[in-house]
Design a protein around this motif. Structure first.
Motif, short mmCIF file in Angstrom:
data_model
loop_
_atom_site.label_atom_id
_atom_site.label_comp_id
_atom_site.label_asym_id
_atom_site.label_seq_id
_atom_site.Cartn_x
_atom_site.Cartn_y
_atom_site.Cartn_z
N LEU A 159 -3.63 2.31 -3.82
CA LEU A 159 -3.73 2.80 -2.44
C LEU A 159 -4.71 1.95 -1.64
O LEU A 159 -4.42 1.55 -0.51
CB LEU A 159 -4.14 4.27 -2.42
CG LEU A 159 -4.30 4.89 -1.02
CD1 LEU A 159 -3.00 4.83 -0.24
CD2 LEU A 159 -4.81 6.33 -1.14
N VAL A 160 -5.85 1.64 -2.23
CA VAL A 160 -6.83 0.78 -1.56
C VAL A 160 -6.21 -0.59 -1.27
O VAL A 160 -6.34 -1.13 -0.17
CB VAL A 160 -8.14 0.65 -2.39
CG1 VAL A 160 -9.04 -0.43 -1.83
CG2 VAL A 160 -8.86 1.99 -2.45
N TRP A 161 -5.53 -1.15 -2.25
CA TRP A 161 -4.86 -2.45 -2.09
C TRP A 161 -3.88 -2.42 -0.91
O TRP A 161 -3.86 -3.30 -0.07
CB TRP A 161 -4.14 -2.81 -3.39
CG TRP A 161 -3.19 -3.96 -3.29
CD1 TRP A 161 -1.84 -3.90 -3.20
CD2 TRP A 161 -3.53 -5.35 -3.27
NE1 TRP A 161 -1.31 -5.16 -3.13
CE2 TRP A 161 -2.32 -6.07 -3.17
CE3 TRP A 161 -4.73 -6.05 -3.33
CZ2 TRP A 161 -2.28 -7.46 -3.13
CZ3 TRP A 161 -4.68 -7.44 -3.30
CH2 TRP A 161 -3.47 -8.13 -3.19
N ASN A 162 -3.06 -1.37 -0.87
CA ASN A 162 -2.07 -1.26 0.21
C ASN A 162 -2.72 -0.98 1.55
O ASN A 162 -2.24 -1.46 2.58
CB ASN A 162 -1.02 -0.21 -0.14
CG ASN A 162 0.07 -0.79 -1.02
OD1 ASN A 162 0.95 -1.49 -0.54
ND2 ASN A 162 -0.03 -0.53 -2.31
N LEU A 163 -3.82 -0.25 1.56
CA LEU A 163 -4.54 -0.03 2.83
C LEU A 163 -5.14 -1.34 3.34
O LEU A 163 -5.19 -1.56 4.56
CB LEU A 163 -5.62 1.04 2.66
CG LEU A 163 -5.08 2.47 2.54
CD1 LEU A 163 -6.20 3.44 2.18
CD2 LEU A 163 -4.37 2.91 3.82
N GLY A 192 4.48 0.73 0.90
CA GLY A 192 3.61 0.66 -0.27
C GLY A 192 2.51 1.71 -0.23
O GLY A 192 2.20 2.35 -1.24
N THR A 193 1.94 1.89 0.95
CA THR A 193 0.88 2.89 1.11
C THR A 193 1.42 4.30 0.88
O THR A 193 0.81 5.10 0.14
CB THR A 193 0.25 2.78 2.52
OG1 THR A 193 -0.30 1.48 2.67
CG2 THR A 193 -0.83 3.83 2.74
N VAL A 249 0.71 -10.40 -4.29
CA VAL A 249 1.36 -9.26 -3.62
C VAL A 249 2.67 -8.90 -4.33
O VAL A 249 2.93 -7.73 -4.60
CB VAL A 249 1.60 -9.59 -2.12
CG1 VAL A 249 2.53 -8.59 -1.48
CG2 VAL A 249 0.27 -9.66 -1.37
N ILE A 250 3.46 -9.91 -4.64
CA ILE A 250 4.75 -9.67 -5.32
C ILE A 250 4.52 -9.08 -6.70
O ILE A 250 5.18 -8.10 -7.09
CB ILE A 250 5.58 -10.97 -5.39
CG1 ILE A 250 6.05 -11.36 -3.99
CG2 ILE A 250 6.77 -10.81 -6.35
CD1 ILE A 250 6.63 -12.77 -3.89
N ILE A 251 3.59 -9.63 -7.46
CA ILE A 251 3.31 -9.13 -8.81
C ILE A 251 2.87 -7.67 -8.77
O ILE A 251 3.37 -6.83 -9.54
CB ILE A 251 2.25 -10.01 -9.52
CG1 ILE A 251 2.86 -11.38 -9.85
CG2 ILE A 251 1.71 -9.33 -10.77
CD1 ILE A 251 1.85 -12.43 -10.27
N ILE A 252 1.96 -7.34 -7.86
CA ILE A 252 1.48 -5.96 -7.78
C ILE A 252 2.61 -5.03 -7.34
O ILE A 252 2.76 -3.93 -7.89
CB ILE A 252 0.25 -5.86 -6.84
CG1 ILE A 252 -0.94 -6.54 -7.52
CG2 ILE A 252 -0.06 -4.41 -6.49
CD1 ILE A 252 -2.18 -6.69 -6.65
#
Length: 142
Positions: A18-22, A68-69, A121-124
């Motif tokens: 969530l932090v990553w997507n934010l 994603g978020t 980004v793609i890997i995650i």
């Protein structure tokens, strides 16, 4: 489908995701808020890339980060709709990266360092989609 208790690490992974997507949402908003003055301070070839970004690429960026978020929120809620959100996000990422790597050739524009972040980004995104799929199969997600 097997019903089982979600593993204890799932919540931590969901919060980190969530932090990553934010952070992606923040990057999207910052891109939208770039003024012509800010763009003019970039190298000339980058100015053209920012000034001429087509609407479809901007929309793909928006869908990627917001889906994603929302997927992460559904993952935290242990809801299987997370899988649909992550799939939509991944498709949008591929559309956005098509623009970046094929249309404007960001490697030529920014150098080899332009590959690292999109690859991450793609890997995650792929890992989150796999996690939500596994979560649905294992009964962690309703």
């Amino acid at each position: 489908m097997t019903t089982s208790t979600a593993p204890p690490w799932l919540k931590s992974v969901a919060w980190a995701a969530l932090v990553w997507n934010l952070l992606g949402v923040i990057a999207f908003i910052m891109q939208l808020l770039m003024t012509p003055e800010m763009i003019s301070k970039l190298p000339v070839d980058q100015q053209a890339a920012y000034s001429n970004t087509p609407l479809w690429s901007t929309l793909a960026f928006a869908v990627a980060v917001f889906a994603g978020t929302v997927g992460c929120i559904f993952l935290l809620l242990k809801n299987a709709i997370a899988r649909v959100c992550f799939a939509l996000s991944l498709i949008a990422i591929f559309i956005q990266q098509f623009y970046n790597f094929i249309v404007i050739n960001s490697i030529e524009l920014l150098g080899a360092s332009a590959v690292f972040m999109p690859l991450l980004v793609i890997i995650i995104a792929v890992l989150l989609l796999q996690l939500s799929h596994r979560g649905k199969q294992q009964g962690w997600l309703r």
